[in-house]
Design an enzyme around this catalytic site. Structure first.
Site, PDB file in Angstrom:
ATOM      1  N   SER A 172     -10.459   0.267   7.192  1.00 33.17           N
ATOM      2  CA  SER A 172      -9.723   0.291   5.807  1.00 33.17           C
ATOM      3  C   SER A 172      -9.000  -0.924   5.444  1.00 33.17           C
ATOM      4  CB  SER A 172      -8.666   1.316   5.933  1.00 33.17           C
ATOM      5  OG  SER A 172      -9.304   2.624   5.751  1.00 33.17           O
ATOM      6  N   LYS A 209       0.938  -1.000   0.086  1.00 31.55           N
ATOM      7  CA  LYS A 209       0.048   0.024   0.012  1.00 31.55           C
ATOM      8  C   LYS A 209       1.020   1.311  -0.034  1.00 31.55           C
ATOM      9  CE  LYS A 209      -3.845   1.908   2.647  1.00 31.55           C
ATOM     10  NZ  LYS A 209      -4.809   1.969   3.589  1.00 31.55           N
ATOM     11  N   SER A 244      -9.850   2.465   2.652  1.00 33.86           N
ATOM     12  CA  SER A 244      -9.002   3.107   2.117  1.00 33.86           C
ATOM     13  C   SER A 244      -8.010   1.952   1.229  1.00 33.86           C
ATOM     14  CB  SER A 244      -8.001   4.007   2.844  1.00 33.86           C
ATOM     15  OG  SER A 244      -7.368   3.182   3.663  1.00 33.86           O
TER      16      SER A 244
END
Ligand SMILES: [Mg+2]
Ligand SMILES: [Zn+2]
Lengths: 95, 492, 490
Positions: B182, B78, B158
């Site tokens: 998330s 990420k 997210s």
């Protein structure tokens, strides 16, 4: 509680975010929607409840007093938009 | 035959150890797959050269019998984790060209154990969002589609890039972060498994901060076992993070097959929210039934302060974020937009560098901390956090081992479908996940079936502090009972 | 505090006598090798951004980890200020934007500081002493430095100081004159230096004072105060207070009112001026730093630190007075620096304490001052000075010769006893030799002998002549006694 236009501008300045005139009203609406949503908390009785300062009960870890870092000015300024002689440069600050 | 990128992480690991294929081959298979999948926008940056180099080094290690636990396994990172010499943007314009001179603790642990980096994964800007639509580099498209429809679906957020990449076989597993859901919400939206460990289990050092007291990194992968393997490498003490505990990392993989015999699973009645789709209720009931069948005791419990978690979260998280994001000022790194003086430079830089959602949260956070409002908002929210945590403590003290809830109030929605002016509508996505962050507990999302539209749905298990092992054991039972959710077909 | 108003301390205005009320916030740099929350060095004078870690530069994802020694130093200081030590304190973020504040916030302590109320006893020149209340002491990070003169349009930012540990020590508004304020800072500095918790080097910015000044008519409530920021010498603190008090008195006597504001002292003009840049209303949005846990320790930790504390100036002063019979004034001078007191004690050990004090204060300190040297740079060691004093006591040299000897040891060094031997500085106690010299002088000056019988003060002339004849080495007592008998004076 809800915010007025003046408050939106004050908060934006505190947060150092430029807000164009036509952004103020929409922002005001969005902020007020969020504030309305969180308003339900004011009805909760929190007398005698301790505010959480850390979610995990543990002792704070500490460092020994030894120099383990530094001597990397090149790395420190490597991503800076403007530098000179390993200084960061910013628009003149008037004291 | 199964393509190499379609193997589970555990299968790939075992194949590499057995020298059935090489690390280079499996890296190449992923590189090929992600090149074809660019329409998903899951990767912000592909690092194929680095991947192949790392894979070759892994092959050498495997040959010498020095393989690490993740040797040769290609992963996506990420783009909230700082990676040395590799651009790290946090999904924001303000960090467009930022190249860290350091490696996050989490990614460093993965490389230490032999993993291979495929690239940096898309995310909501500064991890603020539940659909990946706030990324400054465009949203991620889910590999999933509603049955008979080509409407673009969001992967959740997210960690939407992580979830989509894992679901679409663009990596064997991915790092992710979870501040209010998330990891678990996008995992549920994409039929993948994601665990948010206990706060303090994983070091936050080198991960771009959103809300420090809530942020916790964890893996997203295609199976419970894969998540257990990855968390085992990601977790561990770190002297550089004061909030990271000095506990040894258990053998999570060993816990996966423990079963649930003798465990008590709590079903919190407050999660039965008004207007919850029947499908979600059914899924929840199914989950409870599977666990019961496997030998667990199911018990209804009460977590009375549940409904306060989301509003309290939307005070605490933005407050911390407003302060954490103050460092993006155009002085030391990142975007700088000139102004007539220093204040104007700050204001222009931050106005241009941050997207709408980030600005909105910084503004709310600034407001709730400002003079005259601090006690009414921030202090009160932190007191409510104490109440929320107490709810869980009481349940666990009464003998509950883990708590079963739905992971999300609905399946994934279409791109742009929740673009209304009221940000709260989007925030409601996290209603089931956010309590876990507020209480610092571990939570895992595991796929449990498909809804009527053919989109995945997930269940969430919430554990005792630092008892991720029970979550893996319990999630495995659900995973087995529900059967693995498989992508219908590749459309990209 | 409602101490009686001392009329001597009032400032005369055009119409009234005004009382000035002063409180201070001292920022004292903690003596430590590395910074409060990072492993970068605190050493002064490095190349730009060389003593900066990624934490100090607030790189994304960097986290603070507290330096245990800085905590210990704050506790030691609290103990030295006889203050309440708080077993639980909290680090807060003070949020504001400034280019030398990389995080966009300063980590400080707001509601729960590590040290609570304490006090400092301050001795004034006239022998009076006052007790100044300490409100609190907290730990916080220093900011970096902006240089404004390198370039016409840009400021240069160096983060070497960013993150260095500071103790902010806040006094109560208990000070009533610039003299008291100066004495307070001096005393605080002495205590910190004794404790080894701050080097007190004001030139390097290790100690800076924010001075809150207001004026009022005696007996009236407190007036509106102005804060004079960052005054960096004790002399300037005095000057800043004087000029600020007079400015405020003039305004009030003219019928105006004081605006609460932040001001800056300009030593070149001898006046304070408003700091417009600080005038913007601040809203620091303090909240507990979520990257740090509360700082907690037990009494055993505090006790162990207390155990290791050195004797502090007040206690040392009392002991010097009791053990060596010193005057409070001399004792004050000696304890102002720990090194001075140590030096004195080494000299005074097993010797006459008053004689030792005279030599240390008058001769040694006088000479050091003349050369602009500190006690640590003294060329005459305590052992050497002790020997000089011993030589006087043993009657080997006179007090006058001793001063010459001191000068020789100062400039050339050497063992005092050996120097006396080698240079023939021993005083003559052999009465035969002195008598011979006296007889010679008496014989050559019959007129003076005659006069001396009527005017005994002429004895001094004879003493001088005798000393001259003996090269200054005659024992003065012996000379006196012999002359008196020879001249028939008593
Ligand atoms: Mg202050
Ligand atoms: Zn301060």
């Amino acid at each position: 509680m809800s915010v007025d236009e003046k408050t939106v501008r004050r908060i934006a300045h505190l947060a150092r975010i430029a807000v164009a005139d036509d952004e103020v009203a929409p922002l005001q609406g969005e902020l007020n929607a969020i504030l309305a949503f969180v308003e339900q908390l004011s009805a909760v009785d929190v007398t005698g409840v301790e505010a959480m300062t850390s979610v995990t009960p543990m002792a704070m870890k500490k460092r020994k007093d030894v120099v383990t870092d530094g001597g990397r000015a090149v790395d420190v300024v490597a991503n800076a938009p403007e530098t000179e002689d390993h200084y960061f440069l910013v628009p003149k600050v008037v004291e | 035959m199964t393509e190499l990128n379609e193997l589970s992480l555990a299968e790939a690991r075992d194949g590499l150890r057995a020298k059935t294929f090489s690390a280079r081959e499996i890296a190449q298979a992923h590189i090929d797959a992600l090149e074809k999948a660019r329409v998903l926008n899951a990767y912000l940056l592909e690092t194929p050269d680095r991947a192949l180099k790392m894979a070759e080094a892994s092959d050498a290690k495997i040959a010498k019998g020095e393989a690490g636990p993740l040797e040769g396994l290609p992963l996506g990172i990420k783009d909230l984790f700082c990676t040395e010499g590799v651009t790290t943007t946090a999904g924001s314009k303000i960090l467009e060209n930022f190249e860290p001179h350091y490696e996050s603790a989490v990614s460093a642990n993965l490389w230490r154990d032999g993993a291979v980096m495929l690239g940096k994964l898309n995310l909501d800007e500064f991890a603020m969002g539940s659909s990946n639509e706030t990324s400054a580099y465009g949203g991620v498209i889910s590999p999933w589609r509603r049955t008979g429809s080509d409407v673009k679906i969001v992967p959740g957020g997210s960690s939407g890039g992580s979830a989509a990449a894992v679901a679409a076989h663009l990596c064997l597993g991915a790092t992710a972060t979870d501040t209010g859901g998330s990891i678990r919400q996008p995992a549920a939206f994409t039929g993948t498994v994601g665990i948010k460990p206990t706060y303090g289990r994983v070091s936050r050092w080198g991960t771009v901060a959103f809300a420090s007291s809530l942020d916790q990194a964890g893996p997203i992968a295609r199976t419970v076992r894969d998540c257990a393997i990855l968390l085992g490498s990601m977790a561990g003490p770190d002297a550089r993070d004061t909030t990271c505990v000095d506990l040894p990392v258990p053998d999570f993989e060993a816990a996966v097959s423990r079963g649930v015999k003798g465990l008590t699973i709590g079903i919190p009645k407050e999660y039965r929210v008004e207007g919850m789709p029947a499908e979600i209720q059914k899924l929840w009931d199914d989950g409870a039934a599977w666990l019961k069948d496997a030998g667990a005791t199911i018990r209804e419990i009460s977590l009375p302060h549940t409904k306060l978690a989301l509003p309290a979260y939307y005070i605490v998280a933005p407050a911390e974020a407003s302060s954490n994001l103050a460092r993006y000022d155009g002085v030391r790194y990142g975007l700088r937009v000139p102004g007539r003086d220093i204040a104007a430079m700050y204001e222009n830089t931050r106005a241009a560098g941050f997207g709408r959602e980030v600005k909105r949260r910084i503004m709310i956070g600034t407001y709730v901390l400002s003079a005259g409002y601090y006690d009414a908002y921030y202090v009160r929210a932190q007191k409510i956090r104490t109440l929320i945590k107490r709810d869980f403590e009481e349940a666990y003290a009464a003998g509950v081992d883990a708590i079963l809830t739905p992971a999300t109030p609905s399946s994934a929605f279409g791109v742009g479908e929740k673009a209304s002016a009221d940000p709260v509508e989007m925030y409601l996505n996290d209603v089931f996940t956010v309590t876990v962050n507020m209480a610092g507990l571990p939570g895992i999302a595991v796929p449990a079936g498909l809804d009527g539209q053919g989109l995945p749905l997930g269940l969430q298990l919430i554990g005792r502090p630092f008892d991720e092992e029970t979550l893996f054991a319990t999630a495995e039972v659900i995973e087995r009972a529900a059967g693995r959710t498989v992508l219908p077909k590749v459309w990209w | 505090m409602t101490a009686p108003v001392n009329p001597k301390k009032l400032i005369k205005g055009a119409e009234h006598d005004w009382e000035v009320v002063i409180g201070m916030e001292i920022h004292a740099q903690v003596t430590s090798r590395s910074k409060l929350f990072s492993g970068a060095s605190t050493e002064f004078g490095a190349e730009p951004n060389d003593h900066v870690s990624l934490v100090d530069a607030a790189m994304p994802g960097m986290l603070p980890v507290i330096n245990e020694e800085c905590v210990a130093q704050a506790v030691r200081t609290g103990l030295g200020l006889k203050a309440q030590i708080n077993h639980r304190s909290v680090f807060d973020r003070k949020n504001y934007f400034y280019p030398d504040l990389p995080q966009g916030y300063q980590i400080s302590q707001y509601k729960d500081p590590i040290v609570g109320e304490g006090e400092v006893v301050v001795d004034l020149l006239d022998g009076e002493s006052i007790t100044v209340g300490i409100e609190r002491l907290h730990l916080e990070q220093d900011a970096g430095k902006s240089l404004h003169d390198q370039n016409p349009t840009q400021s240069f930012v160096d983060l070497n100081r960013s993150g260095v540990a500071l103790m902010e020590i806040v006094s109560r508004p208990d000070l009533r004159s610039s003299e008291e304020a100066r004495a307070y800072v001096t005393k605080l500095r002495t205590i910190l230096r004794y404790l080894g918790t701050c080097d007190g080097d004001m030139e390097k910015g290790s100690l800076r004072a924010d001075v809150n000044v207001s004026v009022r008519l005696p007996g009236q409530p407190l007036g509106t105060r102005c804060e004079i920021k960052n005054v960096n010498s004790i002399r300037f603190i005095g000057q800043a207070i004087e000029s600020e008090a007079r400015r405020q008195i003039a305004i009030i006597e003219d019928g105006g009112t004081i605006a609460q504001e932040t001001r800056l002292y300009d030593p070149s003009k001898g006046e304070t001026r408003s700091m417009r840049s600080k005038e913007e209303a601040h809203d620091y949005r303090y909240f507990p730093d979520p990257d740090l846990l509360p700082l907690e320790f037990d009494q055993a930790y505090v006790d162990a630190l207390a155990e290791g504390l050195p004797e502090l100036p007040d206690a040392k002063k009392a002991r010097l007075i009791a053990d060596f019979g010193l005057s409070p004034y001399d004792a004050n001078v000696l304890v102002a620096e720990r090194a001075s007191a140590d030096y004195y004690e080494a000299v005074a050990a097993k010797r006459d304490g008053k004689a030792a004090a005279n030599w240390v204060i008058n001769e040694l300190f006088g000479r050091l001052n003349k050369e602009g040297l500190g006690i640590e740079a003294t060329p005459v060691s305590a052992d050497q000075l002790g020997q000089i004093i011993d030589l006087i006591g043993e009657g080997v040299i006179s007090g006058k010769i001793a001063k010459d000897l001191f000068e020789i040891v100062w400039t050339e060094g050497g063992d005092p006893r050996a120097v006396v031997e080698a240079r023939g500085m021993k005083q003559v106690t052999d009465t035969g030799a002195i008598e011979a010299a006296i007889d010679d002088i008496v014989a050559k000056n019959p007129d003076k002998v005659q006069q001396a019988k009527e005017k005994p003060t002429l004895l001094g002339w004879f003493v001088g002549q005798t000393m001259k004849a003996t090269g200054g080495k005659a024992n003065p007592a012996a000379v006196n006694a012999l002359l008196k008998s020879k001249l028939g004076i008593d």
